[in-house]
Design a protein around this motif. Structure first.
Motif, mmCIF file in Angstrom:
data_model
loop_
_atom_site.group_PDB
_atom_site.id
_atom_site.type_symbol
_atom_site.label_atom_id
_atom_site.label_comp_id
_atom_site.label_asym_id
_atom_site.label_seq_id
_atom_site.Cartn_x
_atom_site.Cartn_y
_atom_site.Cartn_z
ATOM 1 N N SER A 91 0.804 -1.221 0.000
ATOM 2 C CA SER A 91 0.000 0.000 0.000
ATOM 3 C C SER A 91 0.835 1.268 0.000
ATOM 4 O O SER A 91 0.368 2.305 -0.459
ATOM 5 N N TRP A 92 2.056 1.221 0.487
ATOM 6 C CA TRP A 92 2.859 2.436 0.516
ATOM 7 C C TRP A 92 3.112 2.992 -0.883
ATOM 8 O O TRP A 92 2.864 4.168 -1.125
ATOM 9 N N PRO A 93 3.614 2.180 -1.854
ATOM 10 C CA PRO A 93 3.815 2.774 -3.189
ATOM 11 C C PRO A 93 2.505 3.130 -3.880
ATOM 12 O O PRO A 93 2.455 4.096 -4.636
ATOM 13 N N LEU A 94 1.443 2.369 -3.615
ATOM 14 C CA LEU A 94 0.165 2.707 -4.243
ATOM 15 C C LEU A 94 -0.328 4.070 -3.775
ATOM 16 O O LEU A 94 -0.806 4.872 -4.569
ATOM 17 N N GLY A 95 -0.224 4.318 -2.487
ATOM 18 C CA GLY A 95 -0.710 5.590 -1.963
ATOM 19 C C GLY A 95 0.204 6.749 -2.291
ATOM 20 O O GLY A 95 -0.251 7.820 -2.680
ATOM 21 N N ARG A 96 1.510 6.570 -2.151
ATOM 22 C CA ARG A 96 2.436 7.682 -2.353
ATOM 23 C C ARG A 96 2.613 8.028 -3.820
ATOM 24 O O ARG A 96 2.697 9.194 -4.163
ATOM 25 N N LEU A 97 2.700 7.039 -4.683
ATOM 26 C CA LEU A 97 2.918 7.323 -6.096
ATOM 27 C C LEU A 97 1.611 7.475 -6.864
ATOM 28 O O LEU A 97 1.531 8.254 -7.796
ATOM 29 N N GLY A 98 0.599 6.724 -6.471
ATOM 30 C CA GLY A 98 -0.651 6.730 -7.225
ATOM 31 C C GLY A 98 -1.601 7.841 -6.845
ATOM 32 O O GLY A 98 -2.505 8.185 -7.602
ATOM 33 N N GLY A 99 -1.441 8.422 -5.673
ATOM 34 C CA GLY A 99 -2.339 9.497 -5.252
ATOM 35 C C GLY A 99 -3.670 8.955 -4.772
ATOM 36 O O GLY A 99 -3.818 7.770 -4.473
ATOM 37 N N ARG A 100 -4.640 9.851 -4.713
ATOM 38 C CA ARG A 100 -5.972 9.462 -4.243
ATOM 39 C C ARG A 100 -6.791 8.959 -5.415
ATOM 40 O O ARG A 100 -6.962 9.650 -6.402
ATOM 41 N N SER A 101 -7.287 7.775 -5.267
ATOM 42 C CA SER A 101 -8.100 7.150 -6.291
ATOM 43 C C SER A 101 -9.040 6.174 -5.614
ATOM 44 O O SER A 101 -8.759 5.685 -4.522
ATOM 45 N N ARG A 102 -10.128 5.895 -6.250
ATOM 46 C CA ARG A 102 -11.072 4.936 -5.669
ATOM 47 C C ARG A 102 -10.660 3.500 -5.955
ATOM 48 O O ARG A 102 -11.075 2.588 -5.259
ATOM 49 N N VAL A 103 -9.856 3.307 -6.966
ATOM 50 C CA VAL A 103 -9.478 1.962 -7.390
ATOM 51 C C VAL A 103 -8.255 1.449 -6.636
ATOM 52 O O VAL A 103 -8.162 0.260 -6.330
ATOM 53 N N LEU A 104 -7.325 2.340 -6.309
ATOM 54 C CA LEU A 104 -6.065 1.908 -5.717
ATOM 55 C C LEU A 104 -6.210 1.238 -4.348
ATOM 56 O O LEU A 104 -5.493 0.272 -4.080
ATOM 57 N N PRO A 105 -7.104 1.685 -3.443
ATOM 58 C CA PRO A 105 -7.251 0.925 -2.190
ATOM 59 C C PRO A 105 -7.749 -0.507 -2.411
ATOM 60 O O PRO A 105 -7.297 -1.426 -1.731
ATOM 61 N N LEU A 106 -8.642 -0.691 -3.368
ATOM 62 C CA LEU A 106 -9.106 -2.054 -3.674
ATOM 63 C C LEU A 106 -7.983 -2.892 -4.271
ATOM 64 O O LEU A 106 -7.830 -4.072 -3.935
ATOM 65 N N LEU A 107 -7.196 -2.278 -5.134
ATOM 66 C CA LEU A 107 -6.055 -2.983 -5.699
ATOM 67 C C LEU A 107 -5.036 -3.309 -4.611
ATOM 68 O O LEU A 107 -4.431 -4.384 -4.613
ATOM 69 N N GLY A 108 -4.855 -2.400 -3.659
ATOM 70 C CA GLY A 108 -3.958 -2.660 -2.537
ATOM 71 C C GLY A 108 -4.416 -3.842 -1.704
ATOM 72 O O GLY A 108 -3.613 -4.648 -1.247
ATOM 73 N N ALA A 109 -5.736 -3.950 -1.497
ATOM 74 C CA ALA A 109 -6.266 -5.089 -0.740
ATOM 75 C C ALA A 109 -6.028 -6.393 -1.491
ATOM 76 O O ALA A 109 -5.617 -7.394 -0.891
ATOM 77 N N LEU A 110 -6.290 -6.388 -2.790
ATOM 78 C CA LEU A 110 -6.091 -7.612 -3.569
ATOM 79 C C LEU A 110 -4.622 -8.019 -3.631
ATOM 80 O O LEU A 110 -4.290 -9.207 -3.521
ATOM 81 N N LEU A 111 -3.736 -7.049 -3.782
ATOM 82 C CA LEU A 111 -2.314 -7.378 -3.835
ATOM 83 C C LEU A 111 -1.793 -7.850 -2.478
ATOM 84 O O LEU A 111 -0.932 -8.734 -2.415
ATOM 85 N N ALA A 112 -2.316 -7.292 -1.389
ATOM 86 C CA ALA A 112 -1.898 -7.750 -0.063
ATOM 87 C C ALA A 112 -2.362 -9.181 0.189
ATOM 88 O O ALA A 112 -1.602 -10.010 0.715
ATOM 89 N N ALA A 113 -3.602 -9.492 -0.192
ATOM 90 C CA ALA A 113 -4.087 -10.866 -0.045
ATOM 91 C C ALA A 113 -3.334 -11.806 -0.992
ATOM 92 O O ALA A 113 -3.051 -12.954 -0.643
ATOM 93 N N GLY A 114 -2.983 -11.307 -2.180
ATOM 94 C CA GLY A 114 -2.196 -12.108 -3.119
ATOM 95 C C GLY A 114 -0.810 -12.414 -2.582
ATOM 96 O O GLY A 114 -0.284 -13.514 -2.785
ATOM 97 N N ALA A 115 -0.210 -11.456 -1.887
ATOM 98 C CA ALA A 115 1.108 -11.697 -1.285
ATOM 99 C C ALA A 115 1.013 -12.775 -0.222
ATOM 100 O O ALA A 115 1.879 -13.654 -0.131
ATOM 101 N N LEU A 116 -0.036 -12.730 0.572
ATOM 102 C CA LEU A 116 -0.221 -13.751 1.599
ATOM 103 C C LEU A 116 -0.465 -15.121 0.975
ATOM 104 O O LEU A 116 0.094 -16.130 1.414
ATOM 105 N N PHE A 117 -1.286 -15.162 -0.073
ATOM 106 C CA PHE A 117 -1.587 -16.423 -0.756
ATOM 107 C C PHE A 117 -0.325 -17.019 -1.389
ATOM 108 O O PHE A 117 -0.029 -18.205 -1.214
#
Length: 192
Positions: free
Chosen positions: A104-130
């Protein structure tokens, strides 16, 4: 008690024409006259001041770069979760917030505020765990000596072992990763 004079307002006894002005209107002023300095008066000779040159360039959103760095962070987080010592495999799931923070750090800092990026951050975090859990299962199968099979059969065995080892507590870890990915991406997002 005395009655107010005719043509005055009833609270102060001032003439009605002077009650809306801080200064009495000029003699012979037309109807609708607004005294200088009052709201609604057009200012004569107003020229807008040129804005000062910005010292810093405004931040741009770099969504493509943010997503690529977040995917790299997901893979590194999966590698970190999967390469943990086998004896500590049960306690590694509690570190599900670490891949979420790394993603989530690069998504938030580089991507800015967006409605899609928090959802993408959740999916990528769960993907990392998987992916980390799959890598850990692959390491366990390799430690047992079951790695001599072809790649397709090995991947099938890893997925079967992951399904067999799945516990209800793992759902809590996935929930932590999902919620952490959304919240941390929103908190690190910058206006850009």
């Amino acid at each position: 008690m005395t009655a107010p004079a005719w043509g005055t307002d009833e609270q102060s006894g001032r003439p009605r024409t002077a009650q809306h002005y801080t200064v009495a209107p000029a003699v012979g002023a037309p109807e609708g006259y607004v005294a200088p300095g009052m709201p609604g008066v057009p200012v004569a000779g107003y020229e807008p001041v040129a804005p000062a040159a910005r010292l810093r360039r405004p931040r741009r959103r770099r969504v493509g770069l943010a997503v690529s760095v977040a995917v790299a962070a997901m893979l590194l987080g999966a590698l970190a979760c999967g390469c943990a010592p086998l004896r500590a495999a049960d306690s590694v799931g509690w570190l599900a917030i670490a891949p979420a923070a790394a993603v989530s750090w690069p998504l938030g800092r580089l991507g800015g505020r967006s409605r899609v990026l928090p959802l993408l951050g959740a999916l990528l975090a769960a993907g990392a765990l998987f992916l980390g859990q799959l890598l850990l299962q692959g390491r366990e199968l390799r430690a047992r000596g079951l790695s001599g099979a072809p790649l397709r059969a090995f991947v099938h065995d890893v997925l079967a072992a992951w399904r067999a080892d799945l516990r209800p507590l793992d759902l809590v870890f996935y929930g932590i990763a999902l919620v952490g990915g959304v919240i941390l991406t929103r908190r690190t997002a910058t206006r850009g």
